[in-house]
Design a protein around this motif. Structure first.
Motif, PDB file in Angstrom:
ATOM      1  N   GLU A   6       0.830  -1.214   0.000  1.00 15.86           N
ATOM      2  CA  GLU A   6       0.000   0.000   0.000  1.00 15.86           C
ATOM      3  C   GLU A   6       0.862   1.260   0.000  1.00 15.86           C
ATOM      4  OE1 GLU A   6      -2.636  -0.238   3.286  1.00 15.86           O
ATOM      5  OE2 GLU A   6      -3.684  -2.025   2.542  1.00 15.86           O
ATOM      6  N   ARG A   7       1.949   1.240   0.783  1.00 15.95           N
ATOM      7  CA  ARG A   7       2.828   2.410   0.846  1.00 15.95           C
ATOM      8  C   ARG A   7       3.538   2.633  -0.488  1.00 15.95           C
ATOM      9  NH1 ARG A   7       6.222   2.820   6.319  1.00 15.95           N
ATOM     10  NH2 ARG A   7       6.526   4.893   5.412  1.00 15.95           N
ATOM     11  N   VAL A   8       3.952   1.538  -1.131  1.00 20.76           N
ATOM     12  CA  VAL A   8       4.605   1.655  -2.445  1.00 20.76           C
ATOM     13  C   VAL A   8       3.636   2.238  -3.464  1.00 20.76           C
ATOM     14  CG1 VAL A   8       5.553   0.322  -4.377  1.00 20.76           C
ATOM     15  CG2 VAL A   8       6.281  -0.179  -2.043  1.00 20.76           C
ATOM     16  N   VAL A   9       2.394   1.744  -3.485  1.00 23.45           N
ATOM     17  CA  VAL A   9       1.400   2.222  -4.440  1.00 23.45           C
ATOM     18  C   VAL A   9       1.060   3.690  -4.184  1.00 23.45           C
ATOM     19  CG1 VAL A   9      -0.988   1.957  -5.209  1.00 23.45           C
ATOM     20  CG2 VAL A   9       0.432  -0.071  -4.854  1.00 23.45           C
ATOM     21  N   VAL A  10       0.873   4.047  -2.909  1.00 19.00           N
ATOM     22  CA  VAL A  10       0.565   5.449  -2.569  1.00 19.00           C
ATOM     23  C   VAL A  10       1.724   6.365  -2.949  1.00 19.00           C
ATOM     24  CG1 VAL A  10       0.164   7.036  -0.649  1.00 19.00           C
ATOM     25  CG2 VAL A  10      -1.078   4.870  -0.748  1.00 19.00           C
ATOM     26  N   PHE A  11       2.952   5.908  -2.691  1.00 14.47           N
ATOM     27  CA  PHE A  11       4.141   6.673  -3.059  1.00 14.47           C
ATOM     28  C   PHE A  11       4.170   6.927  -4.570  1.00 14.47           C
ATOM     29  CE2 PHE A  11       8.681   6.539  -4.410  1.00 14.47           C
ATOM     30  CZ  PHE A  11       9.104   7.722  -3.827  1.00 14.47           C
ATOM     31  N   GLY A  12       3.910   5.886  -5.341  1.00 14.76           N
ATOM     32  CA  GLY A  12       3.886   6.032  -6.798  1.00 14.76           C
ATOM     33  C   GLY A  12       2.773   6.949  -7.268  1.00 14.76           C
ATOM     34  N   VAL A  56       1.322   9.224 -19.305  1.00 15.61           N
ATOM     35  CA  VAL A  56       1.450   9.031 -17.850  1.00 15.61           C
ATOM     36  C   VAL A  56       0.200   8.357 -17.280  1.00 15.61           C
ATOM     37  CG1 VAL A  56       1.725  10.194 -15.627  1.00 15.61           C
ATOM     38  CG2 VAL A  56       3.018  10.988 -17.620  1.00 15.61           C
ATOM     39  N   ALA A  57      -0.978   8.768 -17.739  1.00 15.99           N
ATOM     40  CA  ALA A  57      -2.226   8.184 -17.228  1.00 15.99           C
ATOM     41  C   ALA A  57      -2.322   6.699 -17.569  1.00 15.99           C
ATOM     42  CB  ALA A  57      -3.417   8.934 -17.814  1.00 15.99           C
ATOM     43  N   ASN A  58      -1.900   6.332 -18.783  1.00 15.94           N
ATOM     44  CA  ASN A  58      -1.918   4.921 -19.167  1.00 15.94           C
ATOM     45  C   ASN A  58      -0.962   4.117 -18.305  1.00 15.94           C
ATOM     46  OD1 ASN A  58      -2.304   2.546 -21.059  1.00 15.94           O
ATOM     47  ND2 ASN A  58      -0.146   2.968 -21.409  1.00 15.94           N
ATOM     48  N   LEU A  59       0.213   4.697 -18.018  1.00 12.61           N
ATOM     49  CA  LEU A  59       1.179   4.006 -17.152  1.00 12.61           C
ATOM     50  C   LEU A  59       0.580   3.796 -15.758  1.00 12.61           C
ATOM     51  CD1 LEU A  59       4.948   4.538 -16.809  1.00 12.61           C
ATOM     52  CD2 LEU A  59       3.552   4.811 -14.763  1.00 12.61           C
ATOM     53  N   TRP A  60      -0.068   4.827 -15.216  1.00 11.64           N
ATOM     54  CA  TRP A  60      -0.688   4.684 -13.895  1.00 11.64           C
ATOM     55  C   TRP A  60      -1.745   3.586 -13.909  1.00 11.64           C
ATOM     56  CZ3 TRP A  60      -5.866   5.220 -12.728  1.00 11.64           C
ATOM     57  CH2 TRP A  60      -6.190   5.083 -11.378  1.00 11.64           C
ATOM     58  N   PHE A  61      -2.587   3.561 -14.938  1.00 11.11           N
ATOM     59  CA  PHE A  61      -3.676   2.592 -15.029  1.00 11.11           C
ATOM     60  C   PHE A  61      -3.138   1.170 -15.079  1.00 11.11           C
ATOM     61  CE2 PHE A  61      -6.678   0.075 -17.607  1.00 11.11           C
ATOM     62  CZ  PHE A  61      -7.816   0.200 -16.833  1.00 11.11           C
ATOM     63  N   GLN A  62      -2.140   0.940 -15.910  1.00 14.32           N
ATOM     64  CA  GLN A  62      -1.614  -0.417 -16.079  1.00 14.32           C
ATOM     65  C   GLN A  62      -0.874  -0.901 -14.837  1.00 14.32           C
ATOM     66  OE1 GLN A  62      -0.160  -1.903 -19.796  1.00 14.32           O
ATOM     67  NE2 GLN A  62      -0.501   0.026 -20.845  1.00 14.32           N
ATOM     68  N   THR A  63      -0.062  -0.049 -14.238  1.00 15.45           N
ATOM     69  CA  THR A  63       0.670  -0.468 -13.039  1.00 15.45           C
ATOM     70  C   THR A  63      -0.275  -0.648 -11.844  1.00 15.45           C
ATOM     71  OG1 THR A  63       1.198   1.870 -12.578  1.00 15.45           O
ATOM     72  CG2 THR A  63       2.861   0.560 -13.737  1.00 15.45           C
ATOM     73  N   ALA A  64      -1.295   0.199 -11.754  1.00 14.21           N
ATOM     74  CA  ALA A  64      -2.258   0.069 -10.650  1.00 14.21           C
ATOM     75  C   ALA A  64      -2.975  -1.269 -10.725  1.00 14.21           C
ATOM     76  CB  ALA A  64      -3.265   1.222 -10.699  1.00 14.21           C
ATOM     77  N   TYR A  65      -3.370  -1.678 -11.931  1.00 11.94           N
ATOM     78  CA  TYR A  65      -4.063  -2.957 -12.092  1.00 11.94           C
ATOM     79  C   TYR A  65      -3.123  -4.122 -11.775  1.00 11.94           C
ATOM     80  CZ  TYR A  65      -6.608  -6.803 -14.241  1.00 11.94           C
ATOM     81  OH  TYR A  65      -7.244  -8.000 -14.454  1.00 11.94           O
ATOM     82  N   ALA A  66      -1.863  -4.009 -12.206  1.00 11.72           N
ATOM     83  CA  ALA A  66      -0.893  -5.081 -11.943  1.00 11.72           C
ATOM     84  C   ALA A  66      -0.607  -5.217 -10.452  1.00 11.72           C
ATOM     85  CB  ALA A  66       0.402  -4.811 -12.714  1.00 11.72           C
ATOM     86  N   PHE A  67      -0.448  -4.094  -9.748  1.00 14.42           N
ATOM     87  CA  PHE A  67      -0.212  -4.135  -8.304  1.00 14.42           C
ATOM     88  C   PHE A  67      -1.436  -4.682  -7.567  1.00 14.42           C
ATOM     89  CE2 PHE A  67       3.327  -0.969  -8.749  1.00 14.42           C
ATOM     90  CZ  PHE A  67       4.283  -1.701  -8.061  1.00 14.42           C
TER      91      PHE A  67
END
Length: 318
Positions: A6-12, A56-67
């Protein structure tokens, strides 16, 4: 460890929000000598900002789903993610340079940076996806599929770099299209994974083996899943998957009929092979009929069965 994730995701998320804020604050607002706003410059700047925003938005979307598909962040993935965020933090500077002077050189700088960011993102997603799948065969199939996508993405961006050396504006248009296409592809993958996650291991293997036959071809699968992705009402999702199961069962019935017909003129060795194929298909047919009965009684809610699944039924029988 879930706390750490959670901390890693919030940091990102915080860094990505800052990156988007910096980019919009650095949009140049120029005035002519008579004090009027230079609209052409402003529209051009907003257009380039929009390219970076989509990236940037696409990167956030894809990494958020993977995490979201993992429980804990491994050290290797964390290191890759930190390098990714570092490279991503340079995007505002590259965007500003591109806005101030849109030339072949600045397009090349922007292209090389987005290539590095994209490759880091793809490697991170592959690592997280591999971590999220425990079954070895399915893990290998999905990782191989992602590796092919990574290679295509790398080749495409190299080609765009070359195009940018000759046609700056065409390259910018392609840079805008790429994250949008990647976003749509991710929506399709999510939609399909929600269905696959409800199947047991044998059914998952059957699905991926017969996927093109079930849908007709890759384009039909892509367009159908993409269209369904925009139809969010949950009450319709259950019916969509019931229709897919019926279509799948229909294809299996056709395959059985074709092999039974082929038995009439087959040689002894061919007959043995056909009998094995028919037996395999009949077992698959039985599993699909059982799954269809459960779907009628227990519809999907958020991609899962609401009541007892065939997995549990089969386990109790055993």
């Amino acid at each position: 460890m879930s706390n750490m994730k959670e901390r890693v995701v919030v940091f990102g998320d915080a860094i990505i929000a800052i990156i988007l804020t910096i980019m919009v604050l650095e949009l140049p607002i120029k005035y002519a000598t008579n004090g009027e706003l230079v609209w052409q410059t402003l529209f051009s700047a907003v257009g380039i900002y929009f390219i970076s925003f989509c990236f940037v938005a696409n990167l956030w979307f894809q990494t958020a789903y993977a995490f979201n598909r993992i429980e804990q962040v491994r050290n290797k993935s964390l290191v890759v993610y930190l390098f990714l965020l570092f490279a991503l933090s340079l995007v505002p500077a590259a965007t500003r340079i591109l806005i101030e002077d849109t030339t072949k050189q600045t397009v090349l700088i922007y292209g090389v940076l987005t290539l590095i960011v994209t490759m880091l993102m793809r490697r991170l997603i592959t690592a997280l996806t591999k971590q999220s799948i425990s079954e070895q065969a399915l893990q290998k199939r999905r990782v191989d599929e992602l590796n092919r996508q990574d290679m295509l993405s790398f080749i495409a961006r190299i080609i765009i770099l070359v195009i940018g050396l000759f046609q700056v504006h065409i390259a910018l248009i392609i840079y805008l299209a790429l994250p949008i296409l990647a976003f749509l592809q991710n929506m399709v993958d999510q939609k399909e994974e929600r269905f696959v996650d409800t199947l047991d291991k044998r059914e998952q293997a059957d699905y991926f083996a017969d996927r093109n036959q079930i849908w007709g071809n890759t384009m039909k699968r892509y367009s159908h899943l993409l269209r369904d992705s925009f139809n969010e009402p949950k009450e319709k999702e259950s019916q969509q998957w019931q229709d897919l199961m019926k279509e799948w069962l229909k294809k299996v019935d056709q395959e059985i009929a074709m092999r039974q017909t082929a038995l009439e003129n087959a040689s002894p060795s061919e007959k043995e092979h056909l009998h094995q194929e028919i037996k395999r298909l009949e077992m698959q047919q039985s599993r699909l009929k059982e799954r269809e009965r459960h779907l009628e009684k227990s519809p999907f809610v958020h991609g899962k069965m609401t009541e007892q699944t065939p997995n549990k039924t089969n386990a109790s029988k055993k």
